[in-house]
Design a protein around this motif. Structure first.
Motif, mmCIF file in Angstrom:
data_model
loop_
_atom_site.group_PDB
_atom_site.id
_atom_site.type_symbol
_atom_site.label_atom_id
_atom_site.label_comp_id
_atom_site.label_asym_id
_atom_site.label_seq_id
_atom_site.Cartn_x
_atom_site.Cartn_y
_atom_site.Cartn_z
ATOM 1 N N VAL A 42 -2.586 6.638 6.186
ATOM 2 C CA VAL A 42 -3.975 7.091 6.084
ATOM 3 C C VAL A 42 -4.907 5.974 5.597
ATOM 4 O O VAL A 42 -6.078 6.233 5.325
ATOM 5 N N GLY A 43 -4.406 4.761 5.516
ATOM 6 C CA GLY A 43 -5.224 3.638 5.075
ATOM 7 C C GLY A 43 -5.745 2.837 6.250
ATOM 8 O O GLY A 43 -5.734 3.296 7.397
ATOM 9 N N GLN A 44 -6.185 1.640 5.954
ATOM 10 C CA GLN A 44 -6.613 0.687 6.974
ATOM 11 C C GLN A 44 -5.446 -0.265 7.246
ATOM 12 O O GLN A 44 -4.724 -0.626 6.322
ATOM 13 N N GLU A 45 -5.287 -0.673 8.510
ATOM 14 C CA GLU A 45 -4.192 -1.591 8.816
ATOM 15 C C GLU A 45 -4.267 -2.854 7.968
ATOM 16 O O GLU A 45 -3.245 -3.436 7.630
ATOM 17 N N SER A 46 -5.464 -3.262 7.606
ATOM 18 C CA SER A 46 -5.619 -4.468 6.774
ATOM 19 C C SER A 46 -5.028 -4.283 5.374
ATOM 20 O O SER A 46 -4.796 -5.262 4.662
ATOM 21 N N ASP A 47 -4.761 -3.022 4.981
ATOM 22 C CA ASP A 47 -4.117 -2.751 3.692
ATOM 23 C C ASP A 47 -2.634 -3.110 3.709
ATOM 24 O O ASP A 47 -2.038 -3.353 2.667
ATOM 25 N N ILE A 48 -2.042 -3.117 4.888
ATOM 26 C CA ILE A 48 -0.607 -3.395 5.015
ATOM 27 C C ILE A 48 -0.388 -4.901 4.939
ATOM 28 O O ILE A 48 -0.945 -5.654 5.730
ATOM 29 N N SER A 49 0.426 -5.309 3.991
ATOM 30 C CA SER A 49 0.758 -6.720 3.854
ATOM 31 C C SER A 49 2.181 -6.851 3.332
ATOM 32 O O SER A 49 2.562 -6.171 2.381
ATOM 33 N N VAL A 50 2.941 -7.727 3.957
ATOM 34 C CA VAL A 50 4.301 -7.993 3.487
ATOM 35 C C VAL A 50 4.322 -9.191 2.536
ATOM 36 O O VAL A 50 5.373 -9.559 2.030
ATOM 37 N N GLU A 51 3.148 -9.767 2.288
ATOM 38 C CA GLU A 51 3.026 -10.871 1.336
ATOM 39 C C GLU A 51 2.842 -10.279 -0.052
ATOM 40 O O GLU A 51 1.734 -10.180 -0.564
ATOM 41 N N THR A 52 3.953 -9.870 -0.642
ATOM 42 C CA THR A 52 3.966 -9.177 -1.917
ATOM 43 C C THR A 52 4.468 -10.099 -3.027
ATOM 44 O O THR A 52 4.860 -11.243 -2.763
ATOM 45 N N LYS A 53 4.508 -9.582 -4.232
ATOM 46 C CA LYS A 53 4.972 -10.359 -5.387
ATOM 47 C C LYS A 53 6.397 -10.885 -5.169
ATOM 48 O O LYS A 53 6.701 -12.032 -5.454
ATOM 49 N N VAL A 54 7.282 -10.006 -4.695
ATOM 50 C CA VAL A 54 8.657 -10.389 -4.360
ATOM 51 C C VAL A 54 8.901 -9.935 -2.908
ATOM 52 O O VAL A 54 9.383 -8.834 -2.678
ATOM 53 N N PRO A 55 8.537 -10.767 -1.936
ATOM 54 C CA PRO A 55 8.591 -10.343 -0.534
ATOM 55 C C PRO A 55 10.012 -10.019 -0.057
ATOM 56 O O PRO A 55 10.948 -10.773 -0.299
ATOM 57 N N GLU A 56 10.137 -8.872 0.599
ATOM 58 C CA GLU A 56 11.384 -8.492 1.250
ATOM 59 C C GLU A 56 11.266 -8.643 2.760
ATOM 60 O O GLU A 56 12.263 -8.781 3.450
ATOM 61 N N PHE A 57 10.022 -8.575 3.249
ATOM 62 C CA PHE A 57 9.757 -8.636 4.689
ATOM 63 C C PHE A 57 8.871 -9.833 4.999
ATOM 64 O O PHE A 57 8.132 -10.309 4.137
ATOM 65 N N ASP A 58 8.944 -10.277 6.269
ATOM 66 C CA ASP A 58 8.067 -11.366 6.684
ATOM 67 C C ASP A 58 7.160 -10.965 7.843
ATOM 68 O O ASP A 58 6.316 -11.754 8.266
ATOM 69 N N GLU A 59 7.336 -9.741 8.342
ATOM 70 C CA GLU A 59 6.510 -9.274 9.458
ATOM 71 C C GLU A 59 6.581 -7.758 9.525
ATOM 72 O O GLU A 59 7.548 -7.153 9.049
ATOM 73 N N TRP A 60 5.574 -7.147 10.139
ATOM 74 C CA TRP A 60 5.595 -5.709 10.385
ATOM 75 C C TRP A 60 4.924 -5.451 11.720
ATOM 76 O O TRP A 60 4.180 -6.297 12.236
ATOM 77 N N LYS A 61 5.209 -4.286 12.308
ATOM 78 C CA LYS A 61 4.584 -3.901 13.579
ATOM 79 C C LYS A 61 4.694 -2.393 13.749
ATOM 80 O O LYS A 61 5.471 -1.723 13.055
ATOM 81 N N TRP A 62 3.910 -1.864 14.672
ATOM 82 C CA TRP A 62 4.052 -0.476 15.103
ATOM 83 C C TRP A 62 5.015 -0.487 16.275
ATOM 84 O O TRP A 62 4.891 -1.317 17.179
ATOM 85 N N THR A 80 0.832 -1.197 0.000
ATOM 86 C CA THR A 80 0.000 0.000 0.000
ATOM 87 C C THR A 80 0.869 1.250 0.000
ATOM 88 O O THR A 80 1.986 1.228 0.526
ATOM 89 N N ASP A 81 0.334 2.302 -0.605
ATOM 90 C CA ASP A 81 1.011 3.599 -0.564
ATOM 91 C C ASP A 81 0.099 4.643 0.077
ATOM 92 O O ASP A 81 0.188 5.830 -0.204
ATOM 93 N N ALA A 82 -0.784 4.177 0.957
ATOM 94 C CA ALA A 82 -1.766 5.054 1.603
ATOM 95 C C ALA A 82 -1.088 5.883 2.698
ATOM 96 O O ALA A 82 -1.218 5.609 3.888
#
Length: 159
Positions: free
Chosen positions: A110-130, A69-71
């Motif tokens: 400015v998005g919804q937390e559900s918009d954030i996902s590290v499961e991307t086409k070419v994943p660089e991350f496996d987890e995220w947090k505040w 996401t780029d929100a």
């Protein structure tokens, strides 16, 4: 902490996004690089950019690639570039560059937390947090710590 370098072309242009929580200034988005131990490998979304293109658009492209996401709303850009050297000859970009020169961008999510996902086409991350800005700076690999502390101070997120 401005750093002067005689051969700026030896450093890959890179943009780093500090993303504030949507409702709190004491939490930033921190991502964990895959293939690192859980206590290592935490960082802000960042990536190389084409200097012939708009920096903010390039940052948003990186965010879509890394966190899906780029929100974000841009609040501030760093007044200067921050430089760091790659730690060893084993770094994949080491053949072409000595390190990276970063522009930092402070944003608010400015998005919804559900918009954030590290499961991307070419994943660089496996987890995220505040995380708190202090926790973020402490969690960074040693060779990036100086930049993290300096940029977070510039943005007024730590003293």
């Amino acid at each position: 902490m401005k750093q002067e370098h005689k051969h700026i072309g030896d450093y890959r242009p890179n943009v780093c996004a500090v993303i504030l929580h949507p409702m709190r200034d004491d939490a930033v988005l921190l991502c964990h690089r895959k293939d690192f131990l859980m206590e290592q490998g935490w960082q802000f979304p960042q990536g190389g950019y084409d200097e012939d293109k708009d920096l903010i658009e390039e940052m948003k492209r990186e965010l879509r690639e890394e966190i899906s996401t780029d929100a974000v709303e841009v609040l501030q850009m760093s007044a200067e570039e921050y430089f760091y050297a790659f730690p060893s000859s084993s770094h994949p970009k080491r053949d072409r560059y000595l390190g990276q020169r970063q522009r930092w961008v402070l944003c608010r999510f400015v998005g919804q937390e559900s918009d954030i996902s590290v499961e991307t086409k070419v994943p660089e991350f496996d987890e995220w947090k505040w995380a708190s800005p202090h926790e973020a700076a402490r969690s960074i690999v040693e060779f990036k710590k100086t930049n993290y502390y300096a940029a977070l101070r510039e943005f007024g997120l730590i003293e």
